[in-house]
Scaffold this motif. Structure first.
Motif, PDB file in Angstrom:
ATOM      1  N   ASP A  65     -71.428  56.420-128.931  1.00 54.70           N
ATOM      2  CA  ASP A  65     -72.783  56.391-128.358  1.00 54.70           C
ATOM      3  C   ASP A  65     -73.106  57.745-127.753  1.00 54.70           C
ATOM      4  O   ASP A  65     -72.928  57.965-126.562  1.00 54.70           O
ATOM      5  CB  ASP A  65     -72.887  55.283-127.305  1.00 54.70           C
ATOM      6  CG  ASP A  65     -72.928  53.931-127.958  1.00 54.70           C
ATOM      7  OD1 ASP A  65     -71.928  53.206-127.867  1.00 54.70           O
ATOM      8  OD2 ASP A  65     -73.961  53.634-128.597  1.00 54.70           O
ATOM      9  N   HIS A 166     -82.958  49.937-132.498  1.00 52.18           N
ATOM     10  CA  HIS A 166     -82.240  48.779-133.022  1.00 52.18           C
ATOM     11  C   HIS A 166     -83.212  48.028-133.929  1.00 52.18           C
ATOM     12  O   HIS A 166     -84.308  47.661-133.480  1.00 52.18           O
ATOM     13  CB  HIS A 166     -81.813  47.886-131.867  1.00 52.18           C
ATOM     14  CG  HIS A 166     -80.985  48.568-130.836  1.00 52.18           C
ATOM     15  ND1 HIS A 166     -81.494  49.355-129.802  1.00 52.18           N
ATOM     16  CD2 HIS A 166     -79.645  48.632-130.663  1.00 52.18           C
ATOM     17  CE1 HIS A 166     -80.507  49.824-129.051  1.00 52.18           C
ATOM     18  NE2 HIS A 166     -79.371  49.407-129.537  1.00 52.18           N
ATOM     19  N   ASP A 244     -75.021  45.683-134.701  1.00 53.07           N
ATOM     20  CA  ASP A 244     -74.747  46.090-133.335  1.00 53.07           C
ATOM     21  C   ASP A 244     -73.418  45.405-132.962  1.00 53.07           C
ATOM     22  O   ASP A 244     -72.865  44.623-133.722  1.00 53.07           O
ATOM     23  CB  ASP A 244     -75.894  45.684-132.395  1.00 53.07           C
ATOM     24  CG  ASP A 244     -75.870  46.492-131.113  1.00 53.07           C
ATOM     25  OD1 ASP A 244     -76.919  46.656-130.477  1.00 53.07           O
ATOM     26  OD2 ASP A 244     -74.768  46.976-130.748  1.00 53.07           O
TER      27      ASP A 244
END
Ligand code: GLC
Length: 737
Positions: A65, A166, A244
């Motif tokens: 990330d 997302h 995810d």
């Protein structure tokens, strides 16, 4: 490839825990990607297992990330959006890619492009605000910065694969509660939430990440409409689609499926290609294949997607990263970090107290009005970690320059130069945090801050939110300054000394009452490693604020959702309110600046989208327009009528006055950040093609041209303005059939 090897490529694991078990899987060729492993040496160690110990030697992709910087942290993306400077955001991404590559990272789980209308949602910090166009421009800038300038012989070298996320609609979670249900009609999905993903993919994003939410009852990981109809068939994308974290196995708690085996089936049928930490493909895909419920061709198209990304990253040629070439920011590169923090800060109010000094350079800083005793206070004044903001796994707080550090250095510098200006009294800095962290309710320290304030000529109050109050699973039920910060503001204001309020937060906050007490408000959000240096330069006049808001600031939570490009409704709020008005009961009276006003309408924000002041002033001329069949050429002269050279973000808004559907009151269709020296005029030009006025028409679907957006023949209005209030002159034009 054997079936086991193919399925292995579809498996992404985090070996930072249960390492032994996961390294065994890597050695068996049953892992395609790892994440949360940092450091060239450690990444290479795992890579050798994949390349040198497995039958096929297919390299891993190491992911992380990397959201707004790596070891060196840039402002949170919501703040980077407030720069309205895509070139700067691209440069920040480029430097980030180099720093992350030096640590072995080849895949960043960003940009996050979820268009957000609800500041209660903790993840507004990670995106670029409420506007689709601005988010699209910033998304493409980040992808270019990560990927596109290290192309060598058609392959990426020393770069970071982007992952636009997302997908899709996550930010519409009901009530601003993370992971919550989303109900999004197709027109809104197409017009509001999807365009930034398309912009990122058009810029070359190599991957897409599913979202946690169920979209109209179907979780994204198992949503063929999103993942196949739109992503593959309509957009023709060959980017890798990764889940995810466990979003595939989450189908069970969603209540979509009875067990993880069925979850694996629904996900592969929706072409979710890589399973992040869900283990549903490794555990069930082979069984489903043997039972004839899954075809091998479905597995092949997922694996092809994964191998294509590895090939594009050059991993087959260069699977290892140099272990002796960590990227260390030079002063020149740190200047980009500082510049990004400077340009992301938004001046919301200034009664003239800022800048503290009228001079633009350090050596002749002369504080006007003899403001030589300065109190630095507030729970965010000296917090190296908190100022970095959310999603900062690898940020190094020891590199941070806090506001206290920056002002201490500034005061020393100008005092050291006092022989050059003998008649200038020395600057004295006082420091009393008052509160030790943003949620602190122990008010003992406030008395000490007030006592110091009585000795000061001016108070710099650094307030806001700790980093932990925004980001994933960090939604808030109210948006007030946390802890006793409001009480501290009351106490500081009661001293009668001018208070400059500098807010370091992860979202818009309902600061109306505090802003009324302040002489000036600088909204910095979480500005990253160099936040202190940037804020000191802005407050002392060595830099001029140029940021503009990217989300509407509500006066109170009861107004949410509140955003500029809303519909007018059949009964728009009237000013003054009428009996039939939809004004929410109990809205408090605020007076910001000179005039007091009730919440005239439920849609009146505290601060509007696209808003931000400067130390100078700008005057907008009448927009001029020429029109051809397909294009509008709009130009507008903007004059800097003040005394500071400065940047202005000139914004282009349109409104469609009638159509097949109701259209937003205003829509941002262009912007340009332009430097205008004091006293000078610049003409800003926009070219707007008719397609940009289009929107999703269900009934005008034209499958042949694959363009399902259409532009209504109608009357339109257009503004060139400093913000979304569009108080400047407008021009009307027509679009014919
Ligand atoms: C998290 C986040 C996602 C992140 C991923 C890996 O749950 O939703 O944005 O990239 O897991 O950490």
């Amino acid at each position: 490839m054997t079936i086991e090897e193919k399925i292995g490529q579809m498996n992404q694991l985090d070996p930072s825990w249960n390492a032994e078990e996961k390294e065994a899987l890597i050695r068996e060729g049953r892992v395609g990607s790892v994440f949360n492993i940092v450091g060239a040496k450690e990444v290479n160690r795992l890579q050798r297992m994949a390349v040198e110990e497995t039958r096929l030697g297919i390299p891993l992709i190491a992911a992380r990330d990397v959201i707004h910087g790596f070891n060196t942290i840039y402002p949170i993306p919501l703040a980077q959006g407030a720069t309205w400077n895509p070139a700067l955001v691209e440069q920040a991404a480029r430097l980030t890619a180099r720093e992350a590559y030096g640590a072995g990272i080849r895949w960043a789980f960003s940009p996050m492009v979820d268009v957000a209308h609800d500041p209660r949602w903790g993840r507004v910090a990670e995106g670029y605000g409420e506007d689709t166009y601005l988010a699209s421009v910033m998304a493409a800038a980040v992808v270019r910065g990560y990927q596109n300038d290290q192309m060598v012989n058609g392959k990426m070298q020393k770069c970071l694969a982007a992952c636009v996320k997302h997908f899709a609609g996550y930010s519409a979670s009901e009530g601003g509660r993370d992971y919550n249900t989303t109900w999004i009609p197709e027109t809104q999905l197409r017009d509001v939430y999807l365009p930034p993903f398309k912009a990122a993919l058009d810029a070359g994003a190599m991957s897409v990440m599913c979202s946690f939410n169920d979209l109209n009852g179907l979780p994204s990981s198992a949503n063929p409409h999103l993942n196949i109809d739109i992503l593959r068939h309509e957009w023709g994308s060959d980017a890798l689609l990764v889940s995810d974290w466990g979003s595939g196995s989450d189908l069970v708690p969603h209540g979509l499926v009875a067990d993880k085996k069925e979850a694996a089936l629904r996900c592969i049928n929706a072409r979710m290609e890589m399973d992040m930490q869900g283990n549903i493909y490794t555990d069930y895909l082979q069984q489903l294949l043997e039972e004839g419920k899954v075809k091998e061709s479905q597995i092949d198209e997922c694996v092809r997607s994964i191998l294509r990304m590895k090939y594009r990253l050059g991993l087959f040629d260069h699977p290892y990263v140099p272990e002796d070439q960590p990227m260390v920011y030079s002063s020149r590169e740190l200047a980009v970090v500082t510049r990004t923090a400077e340009e992301s800060a938004v001046l919301l109010k200034n009664d003239g107290v800022l800048p503290l000094s009228v001079s633009k350079t350090l050596h002749d800083q002369t504080l006007h009005d003899q403001m030589v005793n300065i109190l630095i206070c507030g729970p965010l004044a000296d917090q190296p970690k908190e100022q970095l903001g959310t999603w900062v796994f690898d940020g190094l707080p020891e590199r941070s320059v806090t506001p206290l550090m920056a002002f201490s250095e500034w005061a020393d510098s100008i005092n050291d130069m006092s022989p050059l200006a003998p008649n200038r009294p020395p600057v004295t800095l006082l420091y009393e945090p008052g509160l030790t962290y943003s949620r602190d309710r122990n008010r003992e320290g406030i008395a000490r801050a007030v006592a110091a304030a009585r000795k000061a000529d001016i108070i710099l109050y650094f307030c806001g939110e700790e980093a932990i109050l925004s980001g994933e699973a960090r939604c808030r039920a109210d948006l007030d300054l946390p802890g006793s910060q409001c009480e501290m503001m009351d106490a500081l204001a009661a001293t009668g000394k001018p208070v400059v309020m500098i807010v370091m937060a992860g979202r818009p906050l309902t600061i109306g009452a505090q802003a009324e007490q302040a002489a000036a408000v600088l909204y910095a959000l979480h500005g990253g490693t160099m936040a202190g240096t940037a804020l000191c330069r802005l407050l002392t006049g060595r830099a001029v604020p140029s940021g503009k808001t990217t989300m509407t600031f509500p006066k109170m939570v009861g107004q949410i959702p509140l955003y500029y490009n809303r519909h007018n409704t059949g009964r728009p709020s009237y000013d003054p309110p009428m009996l039939i008005d939809s004004i929410p009961i109990g809205c408090p009276q605020f007076s910001i600046g000179q005039s007091s006003y009730w919440l005239e309408t439920p849609t009146e924000p505290l601060y509007p989208f696209g808003y931000g002041l400067s130390y100078t002033t700008f005057e907008y001329g009448e927009p001029e327009m020429e029109q051809t069949q397909d294009t509008l050429f709009v130009s507008c002269a903007v004059t800097n009528t003040g005394r500071y050279d400065a940047y202005e973000v000139v914004q282009l808004y349109t409104r469609q006055l009638s159509g097949d559907l109701v259209r937003p009151l205003k829509e941002l269709k262009g912007f340009e950040k332009v430097f205008i020296p004091a006293g000078e005029t610049r003409t800003v030009r926009f070219d707007l093609n008719r397609g940009q006025l289009g929107y999703w028409h269900e009934q005008k679907r034209d499958c042949e041209s694959r363009v399902w957006f259409a532009t209504d023949p109608a009357e339109y209005e257009i503004w060139v303005a400093p913000d979304s209030r569009c108080t400047t002159h407008s021009v009307r034009f027509s679009i014919e059939k």
